[in-house]
Design a protein around this motif. Structure first.
Motif, mmCIF file in Angstrom:
data_model
loop_
_atom_site.group_PDB
_atom_site.id
_atom_site.type_symbol
_atom_site.label_atom_id
_atom_site.label_comp_id
_atom_site.label_asym_id
_atom_site.label_seq_id
_atom_site.Cartn_x
_atom_site.Cartn_y
_atom_site.Cartn_z
ATOM 1 N N ILE A 179 58.376 51.477 27.960
ATOM 2 C CA ILE A 179 58.630 52.633 27.097
ATOM 3 C C ILE A 179 60.107 53.016 27.186
ATOM 4 N N ILE A 180 60.745 53.126 26.021
ATOM 5 C CA ILE A 180 62.120 53.631 25.971
ATOM 6 C C ILE A 180 62.134 54.827 25.037
ATOM 7 N N ASP A 181 62.696 55.929 25.494
ATOM 8 C CA ASP A 181 62.747 57.134 24.657
ATOM 9 C C ASP A 181 61.381 57.418 24.035
ATOM 10 N N LYS A 182 60.364 57.341 24.834
ATOM 11 C CA LYS A 182 58.975 57.648 24.464
ATOM 12 C C LYS A 182 58.347 56.653 23.483
ATOM 13 N N GLN A 183 59.008 55.518 23.229
ATOM 14 C CA GLN A 183 58.426 54.552 22.314
ATOM 15 C C GLN A 183 58.129 53.242 23.043
ATOM 16 N N ALA A 184 56.997 52.636 22.713
ATOM 17 C CA ALA A 184 56.652 51.332 23.280
ATOM 18 C C ALA A 184 57.526 50.276 22.628
ATOM 19 N N VAL A 185 58.133 49.408 23.454
ATOM 20 C CA VAL A 185 58.992 48.350 22.935
ATOM 21 C C VAL A 185 58.769 47.077 23.751
ATOM 22 N N ASN A 186 59.092 45.937 23.153
ATOM 23 C CA ASN A 186 59.015 44.661 23.858
ATOM 24 C C ASN A 186 60.328 44.457 24.614
ATOM 25 N N SER A 187 60.245 44.428 25.944
ATOM 26 C CA SER A 187 61.477 44.337 26.733
ATOM 27 C C SER A 187 62.124 42.958 26.637
ATOM 28 N N ILE A 235 70.511 49.052 26.501
ATOM 29 C CA ILE A 235 69.803 50.022 27.333
ATOM 30 C C ILE A 235 70.742 51.121 27.840
ATOM 31 N N ARG A 236 71.998 51.088 27.407
ATOM 32 C CA ARG A 236 72.952 52.080 27.909
ATOM 33 C C ARG A 236 72.468 53.493 27.565
ATOM 34 N N ASN A 237 72.488 54.336 28.586
ATOM 35 C CA ASN A 237 72.082 55.746 28.458
ATOM 36 C C ASN A 237 70.619 55.936 28.073
ATOM 37 N N LYS A 238 69.814 54.888 28.215
ATOM 38 C CA LYS A 238 68.396 55.035 27.854
ATOM 39 C C LYS A 238 67.537 55.380 29.060
ATOM 40 N N GLU A 239 66.379 56.008 28.790
ATOM 41 C CA GLU A 239 65.397 56.284 29.838
ATOM 42 C C GLU A 239 64.220 55.340 29.635
ATOM 43 N N ILE A 240 64.007 54.506 30.638
ATOM 44 C CA ILE A 240 62.973 53.474 30.529
ATOM 45 C C ILE A 240 61.839 53.800 31.486
ATOM 46 N N ILE A 241 60.611 53.621 31.016
ATOM 47 C CA ILE A 241 59.457 53.777 31.910
ATOM 48 C C ILE A 241 58.726 52.441 31.959
ATOM 49 N N THR A 242 58.449 51.965 33.171
ATOM 50 C CA THR A 242 57.675 50.742 33.337
ATOM 51 C C THR A 242 56.324 51.103 33.958
ATOM 52 N N VAL A 243 55.465 50.104 34.115
ATOM 53 C CA VAL A 243 54.136 50.354 34.673
ATOM 54 C C VAL A 243 54.225 50.966 36.081
ATOM 55 N N GLU A 244 55.288 50.611 36.791
ATOM 56 C CA GLU A 244 55.460 51.190 38.133
ATOM 57 C C GLU A 244 55.673 52.698 38.069
ATOM 58 N N CYS A 274 47.753 41.079 31.010
ATOM 59 C CA CYS A 274 48.106 41.915 29.842
ATOM 60 C C CYS A 274 48.137 43.392 30.218
ATOM 61 N N THR A 275 47.585 43.707 31.389
ATOM 62 C CA THR A 275 47.332 45.110 31.734
ATOM 63 C C THR A 275 48.566 46.004 31.752
ATOM 64 N N PRO A 276 49.653 45.623 32.393
ATOM 65 C CA PRO A 276 50.818 46.523 32.348
ATOM 66 C C PRO A 276 51.246 46.837 30.921
ATOM 67 N N GLY A 277 51.302 45.804 30.074
ATOM 68 C CA GLY A 277 51.697 46.006 28.673
ATOM 69 C C GLY A 277 50.727 46.911 27.941
ATOM 70 N N MET A 278 49.429 46.695 28.170
ATOM 71 C CA MET A 278 48.391 47.519 27.538
ATOM 72 C C MET A 278 48.536 48.976 27.969
ATOM 73 N N LEU A 279 48.747 49.173 29.266
ATOM 74 C CA LEU A 279 48.896 50.537 29.786
ATOM 75 C C LEU A 279 50.100 51.223 29.154
ATOM 76 N N MET A 280 51.205 50.492 29.019
ATOM 77 C CA MET A 280 52.409 51.117 28.462
ATOM 78 C C MET A 280 52.226 51.446 26.992
ATOM 79 N N SER A 281 51.565 50.553 26.235
ATOM 80 C CA SER A 281 51.282 50.862 24.829
ATOM 81 C C SER A 281 50.377 52.081 24.725
ATOM 82 N N ALA A 282 49.374 52.139 25.603
ATOM 83 C CA ALA A 282 48.446 53.282 25.591
ATOM 84 C C ALA A 282 49.167 54.564 25.983
ATOM 85 N N LYS A 283 50.020 54.452 26.991
ATOM 86 C CA LYS A 283 50.759 55.630 27.459
ATOM 87 C C LYS A 283 51.671 56.156 26.361
#
Lengths: 153, 287
Positions: A50-58, A66-75, A101-110
């Motif tokens: 997730i970057i800036d609250k949007q799901a994206v393919n890393s 990614i400069r100045n971005k806030e990234i959220i990963t499954v961790e 697939c689970t981390p990706g699924m969780l991030m899309s769901a989140k």
């Protein structure tokens, strides 16, 4: 190239090879290996973060972007040793088999629930349409997400 | 992969400066959903990449006089969620929602979709059916406005020179008599390259059940997306009927035959396009 960014709330300021993709930075530089590489072409969603609250393919994001971005990963889903409701629901509903697939699924769901806390079943399916699963047949993943939605009401 | 330099302009002036540094091997990066793949497949080996993602001034959707103007780094999610687009060109919202996946929509840009110029590019038939024009800026900051059909030359080829970049795409606002739809045929329901793309934009007089004028964009059945002019002529000043529906499908099939003669996919596409045609016709006229 010097790049400042945030991952899971933590600030980084690193000199990075500009040709690295975000997935390489996460896995190799930061050793956050929860994010997986599947196809490397933005088709399977395994690498979703997730970057800036949007799901994206890393796998499709180049380092300078990614400069100045806030990234959220499954961790970053876990808080103070407690699993996120989505993670608990996936476990409870048998929505995990091989787990790839689970981390990706969780991030899309989140990302979906961050934008729309009460999605319909169709909206859930649309949100995970970019995440492939070879094991579960998807139904339990959808149920797991639905259960979190229902419990919020 | 060899190393390359990356420039990250923050505004149009800095973009202009960056464009003065390009060579024939340099590339422009927006959403990255095509370029990053090509980079890692070694299909391209740039010396310099200009990253547009930091230029907020290129990401907007505005009504200007009687036009809708979309900045080139506007994402497909931006378009899918935009009220102006939903009001004035709802089939752009339709196609934006079907484009790729959520993850791709959040990054892919309309400027990138045009510049990549895939024969199957999803936005292209609809933009053509809106008589869209493209604002292209060069390294002197000069902006030329070019009709989209002149920008798209061939598979993966536009008229853009290395020192030029798309800054916006715009189209005239069609009055409320215009109704439109977009149909995409793919091997799966999502995350699929179009086998056929059809965008239909018609001026429809509901009192007399007559199509006054039609603009029909067809994609993935030729070197580039194109306007199916014979179909537009067919529909002009015609009453909507089941006969017209059949003729519409027939004429589209003939356009496909004319466009990809000898292609191995012709036997499939000249028939499949009829299904797409019926879907589009029903979307517009079946009450």
């Amino acid at each position: 190239m010097q790049i400042k960014f945030k991952v899971n709330g933590r600030k980084y300021d690193l000199d990075l090879d500009p040709k690295l993709r975000l997935i390489d930075i996460l896995r190799e530089e930061l050793e956050l290996t929860g994010t997986k590489e599947g196809c490397g072409e933005g088709e399977c969603g395994t690498c979703t973060v997730i970057i800036d609250k949007q799901a994206v393919n890393s796998c499709l994001i180049l380092a300078p972007q990614i400069r100045n971005k806030e990234i959220i990963t499954v961790e970053g889903l876990e808080k103070d040793g407690e699993l996120d409701k989505l993670q608990e629901s996936f476990i409870k509903n048998g929505a995990i088999q091989c787990g790839y697939c689970t981390p990706g699924m969780l991030m899309s769901a989140k990302a979906l629930l961050m934008k729309n806390p009460k999605p319909s079943k169709d909206e859930i399916k649309d949100a995970i349409a970019g995440n492939l699963c070879r094991c579960t047949g998807y139904n339990k993943i959808v149920s797991a997400i639905e259960e979190v939605v229902d419990n919020k009401s | 992969m060899n190393s390359f330099q990356v420039l990250t302009p923050n505004n149009i002036e800095e973009l202009e400066e960056a464009l003065n540094k390009v060579t024939s091997k340099s590339k422009v990066l927006a959403g990255g959903t095509d370029l990053v793949i090509n980079l890692y497949n070694k299909e391209i080996e740039p010396d310099l990449i200009i990253d547009l993602s930091g230029i907020n001034d290129l990401r907007y959707i505005n009504k200007e006089n009687n036009n809708l103007v979309i900045g080139s780094t506007t994402t497909f999610t931006d378009i899918a969620e935009n009220e102006l687009v939903n009001k004035y060109a709802p089939f752009l919202v339709e196609l934006a929602r079907k484009f790729g996946s959520e993850q791709v929509r959040n990054r892919a840009t309309i400027g990138g979709n045009i510049a990549t110029c895939s024969p199957a590019g999803d936005s292209l038939p609809a933009l053509l059916a809106l008589d869209a024009t493209v604002d292209i800026m060069d390294k002197e900051g000069e902006i030329d406005n070019i009709p989209l059909e002149k920008v798209l030359i061939g598979p993966g080829k536009t008229i853009l020179k290395n020192y030029q970049v798309i800054v916006a795409v715009k189209f005239p606002i069609h009055d409320s008599q215009w109704i439109n739809t977009f149909v995409k045929l793919g091997t799966r329901a999502a995350v699929t390259i179009a086998r056929i793309n059809l965008a239909v934009n018609v001026q429809y007089d509901s009192d007399t059940n007559t199509i006054r004028k039609a603009k029909v964009g067809l994609g993935a059945v030729g070197k580039t997306a194109f306007r199916a002019t014979s179909v537009e002529e067919l529909l002009k000043e015609k009453v909507v009927s089941s006969e017209l529906r059949d003729q519409f499908a027939d004429y589209l099939s003939k356009e496909v035959q004319k466009s990809i003669p000898g292609r191995s996919t012709l036997p499939y596409k000249e028939v499949a396009v009829k299904g797409v045609a019926y879907q589009a016709f029903d979307n517009l006229f079946k009450k």
